[in-house]
Design an enzyme around this catalytic site. Structure first.
Site, PDB file in Angstrom:
ATOM      1  N   TYR A 105      57.131  64.870  69.076  1.00  0.00           N
ATOM      2  CA  TYR A 105      56.154  65.271  68.745  1.00  0.00           C
ATOM      3  C   TYR A 105      55.037  64.316  68.817  1.00  0.00           C
ATOM      4  CZ  TYR A 105      51.733  67.759  67.576  1.00  0.00           C
ATOM      5  OH  TYR A 105      50.670  68.401  66.872  1.00  0.00           O
ATOM      6  N   ASP A 144      56.295  67.659  73.173  1.00  0.00           N
ATOM      7  CA  ASP A 144      55.000  68.042  73.129  1.00  0.00           C
ATOM      8  C   ASP A 144      54.256  66.591  73.084  1.00  0.00           C
ATOM      9  OD1 ASP A 144      51.916  67.543  73.095  1.00  0.00           O
ATOM     10  OD2 ASP A 144      51.934  68.558  71.464  1.00  0.00           O
TER      11      ASP A 144
END
Length: 250
Positions: A105, A144
């Site tokens: 992330y 992400d």
């Protein structure tokens, strides 16, 4: 083997919005999530047949990652060995006999770009970490990554130039990553495809109008590109401001 990655924007909220329905439906070998936004003990998922690996941020309700897997890893690494970075629970790496699976992330540089210097430093440390793993065996990176790489990776490229997630600096770091021996699996299969996104603002009807960004990825060592069978974006799946992305390897 089937892999899924999904920024769930809070796993406790996502579970209430159908997370488990999709989880069981897709029946992946590996299911990685980002932005869990919880600490140990705040949620208990009953995922029969899966081992669970969680990396929580020290700050409550912030960041965090997890991987659910049907396959016992040879080793597990949490973080990349940088104290400041690792306080935010952004990386997990599972080692297997033929590859490493890494979920990530990536830090957001913030709307005012106040965190851009930190983000660029992160990118350098993280690439060095990936290349160190790759010296031993190929890497499958998912998560992400908080950047739309090219103009076809977001709806309104022209008006977003210089904005967080589409600065020249962030896009340049993605170019550097890919030129260092890695392949964006979706672009490998669909080099010219447009209007396929993985994140949409919560603003009114933005998702319905598909005004989105592709910022969630499966990126693999070039050694694995011939094994890519499917690379999909499951934009019909709700429950978060992101949708799941999917990879199948032969």
């Amino acid at each position: 083997m089937k892999f899924v990655s999904w920024n769930v924007n809070g796993i406790r909220a996502c579970v209430k919005k159908g997370f488990l329905d999709y989880f069981h439906q897709v029946d992946a070998d590996f299911f990685a999530i980002q932005e869990t936004k919880c600490q140990k003990g705040q949620i208990e998922l009953q995922l029969d047949g899966y081992e669970q690996y969680w990396n929580d941020a020290e700050r409550k309700g912030y960041s965090g990652t997890a991987i659910f897997t049907k396959h016992t890893p040879l080793s597990v690494q949490y973080g990349i060995g940088e104290d400041l970075i690792d306080q935010e629970g952004r990386v997990i790496a599972l080692e297997y006999s033929k590859f490493y699976l890494v979920t990530c992330y990536t830090p957001n540089s913030k709307r005012d770009l106040s965190r851009l210097p930190y983000r660029l430093s992160w990118e350098e440390h993280f690439l060095a970490y990936l290349k160190n793993l790759e010296e031993k065996k190929p890497v499958i990176l998912c998560g992400d990554l908080n950047v739309a790489h090219t103009e076809i990776d977001l709806k309104n490229a022209k008006s977003n130039h210089g904005n967080s997630g589409f600065t020249q600096e962030e896009r340049g770091k993605m170019t550097t990553l890919l030129s260092s021996g890695f392949t964006d699996s979706f672009r490998y299969l669909y080099p010219e495809t447009t209007d396929k996104y993985s994140w949409w603002s919560y603003m009114n009807k933005v998702r319905e109008r598909n005004i989105g960004w592709r910022i969630d990825y499966f990126i693999v060592s070039n050694e694995l590109t011939n094994s890519i069978k499917k690379a999909e974006i499951h934009n019909e799946i709700l429950g978060s401001d992101h949708c799941p992305v999917f990879l199948e390897l032969k």
